[in-house]
Enzyme design. Structure first.
Site, short mmCIF file in Angstrom:
data_model
loop_
_atom_site.label_atom_id
_atom_site.label_comp_id
_atom_site.label_asym_id
_atom_site.label_seq_id
_atom_site.Cartn_x
_atom_site.Cartn_y
_atom_site.Cartn_z
N HIS A 120 10.34 57.02 11.87
CA HIS A 120 9.55 58.03 11.00
C HIS A 120 8.47 58.65 11.55
O HIS A 120 8.05 59.95 11.38
CB HIS A 120 8.96 57.04 9.54
CG HIS A 120 8.56 57.95 8.92
ND1 HIS A 120 8.52 58.14 7.37
CD2 HIS A 120 7.00 58.12 8.68
CE1 HIS A 120 8.00 58.63 6.74
NE2 HIS A 120 6.87 58.46 7.52
N GLU A 121 7.68 57.94 12.23
CA GLU A 121 6.52 58.57 12.81
C GLU A 121 6.65 59.52 14.00
O GLU A 121 6.21 60.85 13.94
CB GLU A 121 5.73 57.61 13.38
CG GLU A 121 5.13 56.40 12.53
CD GLU A 121 4.26 56.88 11.42
OE1 GLU A 121 4.64 56.44 10.27
OE2 GLU A 121 3.71 58.09 11.47
N HIS A 124 7.44 62.67 12.37
CA HIS A 124 6.33 63.64 12.32
C HIS A 124 5.83 64.26 13.38
O HIS A 124 5.44 65.44 13.51
CB HIS A 124 5.08 62.76 11.82
CG HIS A 124 5.07 62.38 10.17
ND1 HIS A 124 5.64 63.05 9.17
CD2 HIS A 124 5.04 61.03 9.54
CE1 HIS A 124 5.65 62.52 8.05
NE2 HIS A 124 5.19 61.22 8.03
N HIS A 130 7.70 64.79 4.64
CA HIS A 130 8.52 63.63 4.03
C HIS A 130 9.49 64.48 3.17
O HIS A 130 9.65 65.37 2.55
CB HIS A 130 7.42 63.04 2.90
CG HIS A 130 6.61 62.18 3.84
ND1 HIS A 130 5.12 62.02 3.30
CD2 HIS A 130 6.58 61.43 5.18
CE1 HIS A 130 4.53 60.99 4.11
NE2 HIS A 130 5.55 60.64 4.95
C1 LIG Z 1 6.73 55.21 5.36
C2 LIG Z 1 5.89 54.38 6.48
C3 LIG Z 1 6.90 54.02 7.81
C4 LIG Z 1 4.68 55.41 7.12
C5 LIG Z 1 3.69 55.74 5.88
C6 LIG Z 1 2.71 56.38 6.39
S1 LIG Z 1 2.71 57.86 7.02
C7 LIG Z 1 1.27 58.55 7.04
N1 LIG Z 1 3.22 57.84 8.52
N2 LIG Z 1 3.34 58.84 6.33
C8 LIG Z 1 3.22 54.27 5.12
O1 LIG Z 1 2.50 53.54 5.97
N3 LIG Z 1 3.42 54.39 3.83
C9 LIG Z 1 3.04 53.23 3.14
C10 LIG Z 1 2.53 53.73 1.79
C11 LIG Z 1 2.03 52.76 0.86
C12 LIG Z 1 2.71 51.94 0.00
N4 LIG Z 1 1.82 51.23 -0.68
C13 LIG Z 1 0.57 51.38 -0.38
C14 LIG Z 1 -0.42 50.92 -0.53
C15 LIG Z 1 -1.84 51.22 -0.15
C16 LIG Z 1 -1.55 52.39 0.89
C17 LIG Z 1 -0.48 53.00 1.25
C18 LIG Z 1 0.70 52.51 0.71
C19 LIG Z 1 2.13 50.16 -1.51
C20 LIG Z 1 2.43 48.62 -1.10
C21 LIG Z 1 3.34 48.66 0.19
C22 LIG Z 1 2.52 48.81 1.57
C23 LIG Z 1 3.47 48.61 2.71
C24 LIG Z 1 4.22 49.69 3.17
N5 LIG Z 1 3.54 51.01 3.29
C25 LIG Z 1 3.99 52.12 2.80
O2 LIG Z 1 5.10 52.45 2.80
ZN LIG Z 2 5.15 59.71 6.57
#
Ligand SMILES: CC(C)C[C@H](CS(C)(=N)=N)C(=O)N[C@H]1Cc2cn(c3ccccc23)CCCCCCNC1=O
Ligand SMILES: [Zn+2]
Ligand SMILES: [Ca+2]
Ligand SMILES: [Zn+2]
Length: 170
Positions: A120-121, A124, A130
């Site tokens: 994913h990263e 980007h 997305h």
């Molecule tokens: C897609 C990823 C590989 C990369 C992305 C970040 S990015 C910049 N590269 N697009 C990511 O980290 N998304 C968060 C999004 C997110 C989900 N929640 C959050 C609670 C707080 C903050 C963020 C989140 C709800 C709780 C679950 C937390 C754990 C999972 N976190 C996520 O899925």
């Molecule tokens: Zn992302």
């Protein structure tokens, strides 16, 4: 969102990368291997290759950090944001940072699947945004996937080829 013909992308055909820091959760060779695997998932679809460098300034810097780590996006501790990466460009452009406060796993044990997040990263880092398709690697939230048959969705392949063209089979 800009049409893909003038969204930021790498011009050079060989993009360099360097892993500058690692996680306690996985052996270094595993991180090296999974980063190479994530890069290859993308590069096998486009006329662009990646070269790992261990010294000097690469196009893409990859590393693990916790909390505030020198850019404008401090990490948030366990959970929440797992990682972030910058679109193609100079300096920070292309760089991918992973939150060391997560428990990183290689897809077998418990914990966040590093291969899935790295893919994913690095999407980007190549200039992808997305996707609203839950099957896409570029979906905004992490979904636990078994890394056995983890692969790009047809939409992911279409998006990356729209930006860089197809890799010719010859
Ligand atoms: C897609 C990823 C590989 C990369 C992305 C970040 S990015 C910049 N590269 N697009 C990511 O980290 N998304 C968060 C999004 C997110 C989900 N929640 C959050 C609670 C707080 C903050 C963020 C989140 C709800 C709780 C679950 C937390 C754990 C999972 N976190 C996520 O899925
Ligand atoms: Zn992302
Ligand atoms: Ca986090
Ligand atoms: Zn960062």
């Amino acid at each position: 969102d800009l049409p893909s013909r003038n969204r930021p992308k790498w011009i050079s055909k060989a993009v360099t990368y360097r892993i500058i820091s690692y996680t306690r959760d996985l052996p270094r060779v595993t991180v090296d291997h999974l980063v190479a695997k994530a890069l290859n998932m993308w590069s096998k679809e486009i006329p662009l290759s990646f070269r790992r460098v261990v010294l000097g300034i690469p196009d893409i810097v990859i590393g693990f950090a916790r909390g505030a780590h020198g850019d404008f996006y401090p990490f948030d501790g366990p959970g929440g944001t797992l990682a972030h990466a910058y679109e193609p460009g100079p300096g920070l452009g292309g760089d991918a940072h992973f939150d060391e406060d997560e428990r990183w796993a290689d897809g077998r044990g418990l914990g966040i699947n590093f291969l899935a997040v790295a893919t994913h990263e690095l999407g980007h880092s190549l200039g992808l945004r997305h996707s609203s398709d839950p099957d896409s690697v570029m979906y905004p939230t992490y979904g636990a996937r078994d890394s056995e048959n983890f692969k790009l969705s047809p939409g992911d392949i279409r998006e990356i080829q729209e930006l860089y063209g197809k890799r010719s089979k010859s």
